[in-house]
Motif scaffolding. Structure first.
Motif, PDB file in Angstrom:
ATOM      1  N   THR A 214      46.718   9.447  -0.338  1.00 13.90           N
ATOM      2  CA  THR A 214      47.783   9.517   0.655  1.00 13.90           C
ATOM      3  C   THR A 214      47.266   9.164   2.046  1.00 13.90           C
ATOM      4  O   THR A 214      47.911   8.417   2.795  1.00 13.90           O
ATOM      5  N   ALA A 215      46.085   9.693   2.388  1.00 12.78           N
ATOM      6  CA  ALA A 215      45.504   9.403   3.703  1.00 12.78           C
ATOM      7  C   ALA A 215      45.194   7.919   3.866  1.00 12.78           C
ATOM      8  O   ALA A 215      45.182   7.396   4.985  1.00 12.78           O
ATOM      9  N   SER A 216      44.953   7.229   2.765  1.00 15.45           N
ATOM     10  CA  SER A 216      44.656   5.803   2.809  1.00 15.45           C
ATOM     11  C   SER A 216      45.916   4.946   2.827  1.00 15.45           C
ATOM     12  O   SER A 216      45.829   3.717   2.891  1.00 15.45           O
ATOM     13  N   GLY A 217      47.066   5.580   2.744  1.00 17.48           N
ATOM     14  CA  GLY A 217      48.317   4.841   2.809  1.00 17.48           C
ATOM     15  C   GLY A 217      48.959   4.543   1.474  1.00 17.48           C
ATOM     16  O   GLY A 217      49.946   3.791   1.420  1.00 17.48           O
ATOM     17  N   TYR A 218      48.412   5.105   0.395  1.00 24.69           N
ATOM     18  CA  TYR A 218      49.032   4.851  -0.902  1.00 24.69           C
ATOM     19  C   TYR A 218      50.420   5.493  -0.936  1.00 24.69           C
ATOM     20  O   TYR A 218      50.591   6.647  -0.562  1.00 24.69           O
ATOM     21  N   ASP A 219      51.409   4.734  -1.430  1.00 22.39           N
ATOM     22  CA  ASP A 219      52.799   5.184  -1.406  1.00 22.39           C
ATOM     23  C   ASP A 219      53.315   5.356  -2.837  1.00 22.39           C
ATOM     24  O   ASP A 219      53.564   4.380  -3.542  1.00 22.39           O
ATOM     25  N   TRP A 220      53.492   6.613  -3.251  1.00 21.05           N
ATOM     26  CA  TRP A 220      53.989   6.905  -4.599  1.00 21.05           C
ATOM     27  C   TRP A 220      55.484   6.674  -4.726  1.00 21.05           C
ATOM     28  O   TRP A 220      56.036   6.812  -5.816  1.00 21.05           O
ATOM     29  N   THR A 221      56.164   6.338  -3.625  1.00 22.24           N
ATOM     30  CA  THR A 221      57.607   6.095  -3.686  1.00 22.24           C
ATOM     31  C   THR A 221      57.938   4.608  -3.805  1.00 22.24           C
ATOM     32  O   THR A 221      59.125   4.253  -3.880  1.00 22.24           O
ATOM     33  N   GLU A 222      56.938   3.737  -3.800  1.00 22.92           N
ATOM     34  CA  GLU A 222      57.193   2.301  -3.966  1.00 22.92           C
ATOM     35  C   GLU A 222      57.881   2.040  -5.305  1.00 22.92           C
ATOM     36  O   GLU A 222      57.603   2.710  -6.305  1.00 22.92           O
ATOM     37  N   ASP A 223      58.767   1.041  -5.328  1.00 19.94           N
ATOM     38  CA  ASP A 223      59.440   0.691  -6.579  1.00 19.94           C
ATOM     39  C   ASP A 223      58.432   0.280  -7.647  1.00 19.94           C
ATOM     40  O   ASP A 223      58.493   0.739  -8.790  1.00 19.94           O
ATOM     41  N   ASN A 224      57.515  -0.612  -7.269  1.00 19.89           N
ATOM     42  CA  ASN A 224      56.427  -1.036  -8.157  1.00 19.89           C
ATOM     43  C   ASN A 224      55.131  -0.438  -7.626  1.00 19.89           C
ATOM     44  O   ASN A 224      54.671  -0.806  -6.535  1.00 19.89           O
ATOM     45  N   LEU A 225      54.557   0.482  -8.402  1.00 16.95           N
ATOM     46  CA  LEU A 225      53.362   1.178  -7.937  1.00 16.95           C
ATOM     47  C   LEU A 225      52.156   0.239  -7.928  1.00 16.95           C
ATOM     48  O   LEU A 225      51.937  -0.533  -8.867  1.00 16.95           O
ATOM     49  N   GLU A 226      51.357   0.340  -6.854  1.00 14.45           N
ATOM     50  CA  GLU A 226      50.132  -0.437  -6.733  1.00 14.45           C
ATOM     51  C   GLU A 226      49.039   0.154  -7.625  1.00 14.45           C
ATOM     52  O   GLU A 226      49.065   1.340  -7.972  1.00 14.45           O
ATOM     53  N   ASP A 227      48.076  -0.685  -7.997  1.00 19.62           N
ATOM     54  CA  ASP A 227      46.850  -0.203  -8.622  1.00 19.62           C
ATOM     55  C   ASP A 227      45.842   0.110  -7.520  1.00 19.62           C
ATOM     56  O   ASP A 227      45.919  -0.424  -6.412  1.00 19.62           O
ATOM     57  N   ALA A 228      44.897   0.986  -7.813  1.00 20.09           N
ATOM     58  CA  ALA A 228      43.924   1.398  -6.795  1.00 20.09           C
ATOM     59  C   ALA A 228      42.537   1.495  -7.409  1.00 20.09           C
ATOM     60  O   ALA A 228      42.382   1.654  -8.626  1.00 20.09           O
ATOM     61  N   THR A 229      41.534   1.394  -6.545  1.00 19.54           N
ATOM     62  CA  THR A 229      40.133   1.539  -6.952  1.00 19.54           C
ATOM     63  C   THR A 229      39.473   2.594  -6.078  1.00 19.54           C
ATOM     64  O   THR A 229      39.625   2.576  -4.850  1.00 19.54           O
ATOM     65  N   VAL A 230      38.748   3.502  -6.710  1.00 16.21           N
ATOM     66  CA  VAL A 230      37.988   4.543  -6.019  1.00 16.21           C
ATOM     67  C   VAL A 230      36.514   4.292  -6.276  1.00 16.21           C
ATOM     68  O   VAL A 230      36.091   4.136  -7.422  1.00 16.21           O
ATOM     69  N   ILE A 231      35.721   4.250  -5.215  1.00 14.58           N
ATOM     70  CA  ILE A 231      34.279   4.050  -5.339  1.00 14.58           C
ATOM     71  C   ILE A 231      33.584   5.312  -4.854  1.00 14.58           C
ATOM     72  O   ILE A 231      33.749   5.718  -3.700  1.00 14.58           O
ATOM     73  N   LEU A 232      32.825   5.948  -5.729  1.00 16.59           N
ATOM     74  CA  LEU A 232      32.060   7.138  -5.379  1.00 16.59           C
ATOM     75  C   LEU A 232      30.587   6.778  -5.284  1.00 16.59           C
ATOM     76  O   LEU A 232      30.089   5.961  -6.057  1.00 16.59           O
ATOM     77  N   ASP A 233      29.873   7.408  -4.339  1.00 19.92           N
ATOM     78  CA  ASP A 233      28.428   7.202  -4.338  1.00 19.92           C
ATOM     79  C   ASP A 233      27.787   8.117  -5.381  1.00 19.92           C
ATOM     80  O   ASP A 233      28.419   9.033  -5.925  1.00 19.92           O
ATOM     81  N   TYR A 234      26.556   7.854  -5.695  1.00 17.67           N
ATOM     82  CA  TYR A 234      25.907   8.538  -6.812  1.00 17.67           C
ATOM     83  C   TYR A 234      25.848  10.049  -6.601  1.00 17.67           C
ATOM     84  O   TYR A 234      25.957  10.829  -7.548  1.00 17.67           O
ATOM     85  N   HIS A 235      25.689  10.481  -5.360  1.00 16.62           N
ATOM     86  CA  HIS A 235      25.554  11.914  -5.079  1.00 16.62           C
ATOM     87  C   HIS A 235      26.915  12.575  -4.825  1.00 16.62           C
ATOM     88  O   HIS A 235      26.971  13.757  -4.494  1.00 16.62           O
ATOM     89  N   VAL A 236      27.993  11.831  -5.010  1.00  9.51           N
ATOM     90  CA  VAL A 236      29.354  12.336  -4.829  1.00  9.51           C
ATOM     91  C   VAL A 236      29.535  12.951  -3.449  1.00  9.51           C
ATOM     92  O   VAL A 236      30.119  14.018  -3.285  1.00  9.51           O
ATOM     93  N   THR A 237      29.035  12.251  -2.449  1.00 10.03           N
ATOM     94  CA  THR A 237      29.194  12.708  -1.071  1.00 10.03           C
ATOM     95  C   THR A 237      30.001  11.720  -0.236  1.00 10.03           C
ATOM     96  O   THR A 237      30.228  11.953   0.948  1.00 10.03           O
ATOM     97  N   GLY A 238      30.431  10.636  -0.856  1.00  8.07           N
ATOM     98  CA  GLY A 238      31.244   9.651  -0.148  1.00  8.07           C
ATOM     99  C   GLY A 238      32.217   8.993  -1.096  1.00  8.07           C
ATOM    100  O   GLY A 238      31.963   8.878  -2.300  1.00  8.07           O
ATOM    101  N   ILE A 239      33.353   8.577  -0.579  1.00  6.53           N
ATOM    102  CA  ILE A 239      34.382   7.951  -1.403  1.00  6.53           C
ATOM    103  C   ILE A 239      35.023   6.809  -0.617  1.00  6.53           C
ATOM    104  O   ILE A 239      35.275   6.927   0.581  1.00  6.53           O
TER     105      ILE A 239
END
Length: 256
Positions: A214-239
């Motif tokens: 949500t903070a990144s602007g993803y909109d769950w109310t769009e008619d056609n939902l976008e696909d998204a990619t999440v990148i985590l660092d190995y130590h799970v301290t950044g996304i």
């Protein structure tokens, strides 16, 4: 004053009676529902489920195969207001409930109100993408080092096509690449969670993936939902979160 002959009077009464019956019969006749299915993308939808309901409950349900999409679907229905929901997609369930532990099918859906109080109602069906393909990558890793479990409060869709409230959980299984993928249903808020677990199923980190989306602007109310990619660092301290077709990336530090 001239009087109307009895024979003429009889025929007038007969004609009025016939016309009255015709009018009553037309009002009691069913409405003809006509759906143009020619616009359905057959590369993603092979089977189409149709359900109609009114205030009394389900009016009818039907399942069509890809061979039927070139034709106008015609069905007689009661003369009443009703709601129609159509859905399909690869491995789409016959109902719209997602069993606990399973991901959402790749659903394409259409829901609309139909005024069937007249003789005919016509609609050109346009199916919309009602799911999000979420890809999770671990930065700098050739293989996925963790198990990922998504948890939410949407367990499918109601008959009217809106997200249904219920417990949802599924695991994002790794593919042959360095990514894990999961299909998510449309969300109603930002409460979606992601558990990062080690090989012993111990939860290393739980974070609010819904809030980051949500903070990144993803909109769950769009008619056609976008696909998204999440990148985590190995130590799970950044996304980092990106969207299909978007050039901008959103990066956040995760406080452990």
């Amino acid at each position: 004053m001239k009087r109307m002959p009895s024979v003429v009077f009889f025929f007038i009464l007969l004609l009025m009676s016939v016309l009255s019956c015709v009018k009553e019969d037309r009002e009691s006749c069913p409405c003809r529902l006509m759906l143009d299915l020619s616009g359905i993308d057959t590369s993603v939808v092979k089977v189409l489920n149709i359900q109609a309901f009114n205030s009394d409950g389900v009016v009818f349900s039907d399942t069509l195969s890809i061979e039927d999409f070139d034709c106008i679907y015609v069905r007689e229905v009661p003369r009443d207001d009703m709601r129609l929901t159509l859905w399909g997609g690869c491995n789409a369930h016959e109902d719209l409930h997602i069993p606990y532990g399973m991901e959402c099918p790749p659903l394409y859906m259409s829901s609309f109100d139909a005024d069937a109080r007249g003789e005919t109602v016509f609609r050109k069906v346009v199916l919309l993408k009602n799911h999000c393909n979420l890809t999770v990558l671990f930065e700098g890793r050739e293989q996925m080092p963790y198990s990922l479990t998504f948890r939410g409060n949407v367990d499918g869709y109601d008959n009217d096509g809106s997200p249904s409230a219920g417990e949802f959980s599924c695991v994002a299984y790794p593919s042959q690449t360095d990514a894990s993928r999961v299909i998510l249903p449309r969300q109603t808020d930002d409460s979606l969670l992601l558990d990062v677990e080690d090989m012993e199923s111990s939860v290393l980190k739980t974070f609010a993936i819904g809030k980051y989306l949500t903070a990144s602007g993803y909109d769950w109310t769009e008619d056609n939902l976008e696909d998204a990619t999440v990148i985590l660092d190995y130590h799970v301290t950044g996304i980092t979160i990106t969207y299909k077709g978007w050039d901008e990336e959103y990066t956040y530090d995760i406080i452990l």
